[in-house]
Design an enzyme around this catalytic site. Structure first.
Site, mmCIF file in Angstrom:
data_model
loop_
_atom_site.group_PDB
_atom_site.id
_atom_site.type_symbol
_atom_site.label_atom_id
_atom_site.label_comp_id
_atom_site.label_asym_id
_atom_site.label_seq_id
_atom_site.Cartn_x
_atom_site.Cartn_y
_atom_site.Cartn_z
ATOM 1 N N TYR A 1 71.242 46.204 -44.340
ATOM 2 C CA TYR A 1 72.130 47.379 -44.369
ATOM 3 C C TYR A 1 72.495 47.738 -45.814
ATOM 4 O O TYR A 1 72.362 48.888 -46.240
ATOM 5 C CB TYR A 1 73.388 47.060 -43.555
ATOM 6 N N SER B 1 77.672 54.219 -47.814
ATOM 7 C CA SER B 1 78.709 53.231 -47.500
ATOM 8 C C SER B 1 79.219 52.661 -48.813
ATOM 9 O O SER B 1 78.510 52.705 -49.826
ATOM 10 C CB SER B 1 78.084 52.096 -46.681
HETATM 11 N N1 LIG Z 1 82.099 52.809 -39.430
HETATM 12 C C1 LIG Z 1 82.136 52.382 -40.669
HETATM 13 O O1 LIG Z 1 83.005 51.571 -41.034
HETATM 14 C C2 LIG Z 1 81.140 52.892 -41.682
HETATM 15 C C3 LIG Z 1 81.350 52.550 -43.014
HETATM 16 C C4 LIG Z 1 80.466 53.010 -43.981
HETATM 17 C C5 LIG Z 1 79.387 53.786 -43.613
HETATM 18 N N2 LIG Z 1 79.178 54.096 -42.309
HETATM 19 C C6 LIG Z 1 78.009 54.916 -41.992
HETATM 20 O O2 LIG Z 1 78.405 56.077 -41.298
HETATM 21 C C7 LIG Z 1 77.349 56.517 -40.460
HETATM 22 C C8 LIG Z 1 77.888 56.726 -39.053
HETATM 23 O O3 LIG Z 1 78.322 55.476 -38.557
HETATM 24 P P1 LIG Z 1 79.419 55.276 -37.417
HETATM 25 O O4 LIG Z 1 80.372 54.288 -37.931
HETATM 26 O O5 LIG Z 1 79.870 56.565 -36.901
HETATM 27 O O6 LIG Z 1 78.508 54.498 -36.352
HETATM 28 P P2 LIG Z 1 78.245 54.721 -34.819
HETATM 29 O O7 LIG Z 1 77.454 53.535 -34.392
HETATM 30 O O8 LIG Z 1 79.505 55.040 -34.104
HETATM 31 O O9 LIG Z 1 77.342 56.039 -34.809
HETATM 32 C C9 LIG Z 1 76.029 56.024 -35.291
HETATM 33 C C10 LIG Z 1 75.221 57.001 -34.464
HETATM 34 O O10 LIG Z 1 73.870 56.947 -34.940
HETATM 35 C C11 LIG Z 1 73.020 56.928 -33.820
HETATM 36 N N3 LIG Z 1 71.747 56.275 -34.075
HETATM 37 C C12 LIG Z 1 71.535 54.958 -34.359
HETATM 38 N N4 LIG Z 1 70.220 54.704 -34.395
HETATM 39 C C13 LIG Z 1 69.585 55.884 -34.151
HETATM 40 C C14 LIG Z 1 68.228 56.253 -34.040
HETATM 41 N N5 LIG Z 1 67.237 55.353 -34.147
HETATM 42 N N6 LIG Z 1 67.928 57.542 -33.782
HETATM 43 C C15 LIG Z 1 68.917 58.460 -33.628
HETATM 44 N N7 LIG Z 1 70.227 58.171 -33.703
HETATM 45 C C16 LIG Z 1 70.555 56.880 -33.957
HETATM 46 C C17 LIG Z 1 73.798 56.152 -32.763
HETATM 47 O O11 LIG Z 1 73.303 56.383 -31.439
HETATM 48 C C18 LIG Z 1 75.210 56.627 -32.978
HETATM 49 O O12 LIG Z 1 75.545 57.733 -32.191
HETATM 50 C C19 LIG Z 1 76.266 55.450 -40.537
HETATM 51 O O13 LIG Z 1 75.264 55.860 -41.450
HETATM 52 C C20 LIG Z 1 77.009 54.247 -41.078
HETATM 53 O O14 LIG Z 1 76.172 53.361 -41.765
HETATM 54 C C21 LIG Z 1 80.037 53.672 -41.323
#
Ligand SMILES: NC(=O)c1ccc[n+]([C@@H]2O[C@H](COP(=O)([O-])OP(=O)(O)OC[C@H]3O[C@@H](n4cnc5c(N)ncnc54)[C@H](O)[C@@H]3O)[C@@H](O)[C@H]2O)c1
Length: 277
Positions: A159, A146
């Site tokens: 986080y 991130s």
């Molecule tokens: N959305 C943003 O703005 C953003 C920004 C920077 C980084 N990220 C990173 O991108 C990645 C994906 O995030 P996203 O935005 O798609 O989020 P999201 O919440 O839509 O998807 C995350 C997925 O991870 C799964 N997950 C969570 N805990 C889990 C566990 N214990 N076991 C198995 N699966 C698990 C969830 O069920 C979900 O399907 C993450 O690592 C997040 O930190 C997201």
């Protein structure tokens, strides 16, 4: 474009049920890869991602796993290998976040975030790298961190710390795995339109409006806009990239302060060439 072709490679994407994970899995399949998808057990959306991949004509296996159960992750990695055969690409995408003040974070919340965002990345990469080495594949490990790995954001101490830790873990693994022909990199997204902050106790609309002002490109990313970076890192096109990160943030980290709003309007300085009759 052959350098981006992933035909004959198999990729594991964690957190593939929705958001970025679904976009990454789809993009890898579009580039020719077969897929192993994982997410929490009983996540119905995981089957939707799987059908999209099948529609693209790729082989897809679904192996659910709660990644916070860190003592199960080596066995999970072995199960993935038994099910799908040699794995070429690991996308450590699953992640979780909670919006809590630093002094209010409980032990439970701290470790929940750390287990999914950091510990799972470590133990899964550890075991699957062993398989990649034994299978003699030119592996690719790509972890989604991130912009918060690089600059803090209030209310996200666990986080931010987890993502910063993974950033340095990526560099360490890159150095240790380079002799085996395995590259290790990260993608650091900015603000992406996904449900990750659905449970945050905040005024979403006001927050997003304020944040958009901070983004030079003026909008949140759609999940698929992070997939180009992934395809580069996953394919032969990115073979010489290791130990690095690609920031996909619409320019947020490049800007200290949204000063352009306080400047005179943009005035193009290029003069047009005279029209030829
Ligand atoms: N959305 C943003 O703005 C953003 C920004 C920077 C980084 N990220 C990173 O991108 C990645 C994906 O995030 P996203 O935005 O798609 O989020 P999201 O919440 O839509 O998807 C995350 C997925 O991870 C799964 N997950 C969570 N805990 C889990 C566990 N214990 N076991 C198995 N699966 C698990 C969830 O069920 C979900 O399907 C993450 O690592 C997040 O930190 C997201």
């Amino acid at each position: 474009m052959d350098r981006f072709d992933l035909t004959g490679r198999t990729a594991l994407v964690t957190g593939a049920a929705r958001g970025l994970g679904r976009a990454f899995a789809t993009a890898l399949a579009e580039a020719g890869a077969d897929l192993v998808l994982t997410d929490l057990p009983d996540t119905p959306d995981l089957a939707d991602t799987a059908s999209r991949i099948e529609e693209l004509g790729r082989t897809v296996h679904v192996v659910p796993q709660d990644l916070s159960r860190t003592d199960e992750l080596h066995a999970f990695a072995d199960r993935v290998h038994e099910t799908a055969g040699p794995l070429h690409i690991l996308v450590n995408n699953a992640g979780t976040a909670a919006l809590e003040r630093f002094n209010e974070i409980t032990t439970e919340s701290w470790y929940r975030v750390m287990r999914v965002n950091l510990d799972a990345v470590f133990f899964l990469s550890q075991r699957l790298a062993e398989h990649m080495i034994a299978d003699r594949v030119e592996g690719r490990i790509i972890t989604i961190t991130s912009k918060n790995a690089l600059v803090a954001e209030a209310g996200l101490a666990h986080y931010n710390a987890s993502k910063a830790a993974v950033d340095l873990l990526t560099q360490t693994l890159a150095v240790e795995l380079a002799p085996h022909g395995i590259t290790v990199n990260s993608i650091a997204p900015g603000m992406v339109a996904t449900p990750i902050d659905d449970a945050f106790p905040f005024d979403r609309e006001a927050f997003e409006a304020a944040y958009r002002e901070r983004i030079p490109l003026g909008r949140y990313a759609e999940p698929q806009e992070c997939a180009g970076a992934l395809l580069l890192l996953a394919s032969d096109a990115g073979a010489y990239l290791t130990g690095t990160r690609i920031v996909v943030d619409g320019g947020v980290l490049a800007d200290q302060m949204p000063r352009t709003r306080f400047m005179p309007p943009y005035r193009p300085t290029l003069t047009r060439p005279p029209r030829t009759p």
